[in-house]
Design an enzyme around this catalytic site. Structure first.
Site, PDB file in Angstrom:
ATOM      1  N   ARG A   1       0.812  -1.207   0.000  1.00 42.30           N
ATOM      2  CA  ARG A   1       0.000   0.000   0.000  1.00 42.30           C
ATOM      3  C   ARG A   1       0.853   1.268   0.000  1.00 42.30           C
ATOM      4  NH1 ARG A   1      -3.242   1.832  -2.667  1.00 42.30           N
ATOM      5  NH2 ARG A   1      -4.179  -0.240  -2.529  1.00 42.30           N
TER       6      ARG A   1
ATOM      7  N   LYS B   1       0.897  24.814  -4.722  1.00 44.14           N
ATOM      8  CA  LYS B   1      -0.328  24.187  -4.205  1.00 44.14           C
ATOM      9  C   LYS B   1      -0.170  22.670  -4.242  1.00 44.14           C
ATOM     10  CE  LYS B   1      -3.095  28.123  -5.683  1.00 44.14           C
ATOM     11  NZ  LYS B   1      -4.137  28.633  -6.606  1.00 44.14           N
TER      12      LYS B   1
ATOM     13  N   LYS C   1       3.183  39.864  -4.268  1.00 48.74           N
ATOM     14  CA  LYS C   1       1.745  39.838  -4.509  1.00 48.74           C
ATOM     15  C   LYS C   1       1.114  41.082  -3.907  1.00 48.74           C
ATOM     16  CE  LYS C   1       0.050  35.687  -4.967  1.00 48.74           C
ATOM     17  NZ  LYS C   1      -0.493  34.331  -4.732  1.00 48.74           N
TER      18      LYS C   1
ATOM     19  N   GLU D   1       3.113  39.806  -9.272  1.00 48.96           N
ATOM     20  CA  GLU D   1       1.763  39.495  -9.736  1.00 48.96           C
ATOM     21  C   GLU D   1       1.101  40.765 -10.243  1.00 48.96           C
ATOM     22  OE1 GLU D   1      -1.641  36.837  -7.789  1.00 48.96           O
ATOM     23  OE2 GLU D   1      -1.444  38.782  -6.802  1.00 48.96           O
TER      24      GLU D   1
ATOM     25  N   ASP E   1      -2.483  37.576 -13.824  1.00 48.55           N
ATOM     26  CA  ASP E   1      -3.521  36.828 -13.122  1.00 48.55           C
ATOM     27  C   ASP E   1      -4.918  37.143 -13.620  1.00 48.55           C
ATOM     28  OD1 ASP E   1      -4.545  35.089 -11.198  1.00 48.55           O
ATOM     29  OD2 ASP E   1      -4.708  36.670  -9.686  1.00 48.55           O
TER      30      ASP E   1
END
Length: 319
Positions: free
Chosen positions: A123, A158, A190, A219, A240
């Site tokens: 597993r 992320k 940012k 950004e 963005d």
């Protein structure tokens, strides 16, 4: 317990050498602790039903089509399980390599050794390899869609906590590109940093003064912000959530500023090529359209935060 060496392997499965063996060992150790308890731990089912002297052969098989990654961790899982239980480390023969496109039913590797070690390790090695293969498969879809456009698909931070290095390795295996590994290697200015510093120029200047060796990305949500950022000394822009026409206009405006005096930094010049990254609301059906604006990268957080696993299995051969 007796110490055992890493299992013998035939044909390295590694896509590249970007995974630190010490990091892999630490991740595997944590994953095994989850399954077995504190070292050495136990597998009450396997240890009760499988004789310690039994030997077996198992095949690592793809249950669906995709791109495989994470095979590189398989020998480490087997070696650590063998060490914990005082067993011989199983031998691994790799048929596939990380980054390979694989079909349903395809054997990726064959493992031979103590049956207890094979079943205890099952597993953990599947969790890691299936997760990495899912990321690589998803990334390959984007890379294929962007082929020939000049743009590359890029990952983000992320990631699954504790698995960033593996997931970013999987992105590379799938044909994608890594941006920054963390908060330490690239500066990302940012909106909150701009508020804290007072302006884009002040934020970029502060980074340049404190950490002159790092690349600075800013950004931008509008064309005006993008031009302000390159004039302030940014060498990488994150554009963005821009509609395609706005994105195209922004790319053109930034390209026009390249190689000219940077009005925000006396004596400085805007780089000859400012790297541009589109991000936000990107989908596969828009990939070529967005790439056509002239950006260098499409940044897709979903590569690592939303990729489903690729279904893999470890099938023990009947004796």
């Amino acid at each position: 317990m007796t110490e055992t060496s890493t299992p013998s392997t035939t044909r390295s499965p590694a896509f590249d050498d970007g995974l630190d063996p010490a990091w892999v060992a630490a991740v595997v150790r944590t994953a095994l602790d989850e399954d077995l308890g504190a070292e050495p731990g136990r597998d009450v089912t396997t240890q009760a039903t499988v004789d310690v002297g039994a030997r077996g052969t198992a095949d690592l098989v793809a249950r669906e089509e995709g791109v495989v990654a994470g095979l590189v961790v398989v020998p480490e899982v087997l070696a650590q399980v063998a060490r914990r239980f005082g067993l011989e480390a199983p031998a691994v023969t790799f048929v596939a390599r990380d980054g390979d496109r694989v079909g349903r039913g395809q054997v990726l590797a064959t493992v031979e050794g103590p049956t207890q070690a094979l079943l205890v390790a099952e597993r953990t090695l599947l969790n890691l390899a299936s997760r990495a293969s899912g990321v690589a498969t998803h990334t390959r879809r984007w890379a294929d869609e962007l082929e020939g456009t000049g743009a590359l698909v890029l990952d983000t931070r992320k990631t699954t906590p504790g698995l960033r290095a593996l997931e970013k390795y999987a992105v590379r295996a799938g044909g994608g590109t890594n941006k920054r590994m963390g908060l330490y290697d690239v500066a990302m200015v940012k909106d909150n940093h701009v508020v804290a510093a007072g302006s884009v120029a002040a934020a970029v200047a502060a980074v340049r003064e404190r950490f002159p060796e790092v690349a600075v990305q800013v950004e931008a949500d509008t064309t005006e912000q993008a031009v302000e950022a390159v004039d302030a000394g940014a060498d990488f822009l994150l554009l963005d959530n821009m509609p395609t026409p706005v994105l195209a206009a922004t790319v053109a405006a930034v390209r026009a500023r390249q190689g000219t005096p940077a009005s925000g930094v006396p004596g400085a010049t805007v780089p000859e090529h400012v790297e541009l990254e589109a991000t936000g609301n990107l989908t596969l059906d828009r990939a070529a359209e967005v790439a056509g604006t002239g950006v260098d990268y499409l940044s897709v957080g979903a590569l690592t935060h939303s990729s489903p696993i690729l279904d893999l299995a470890l099938d023990l051969r009947a004796s």
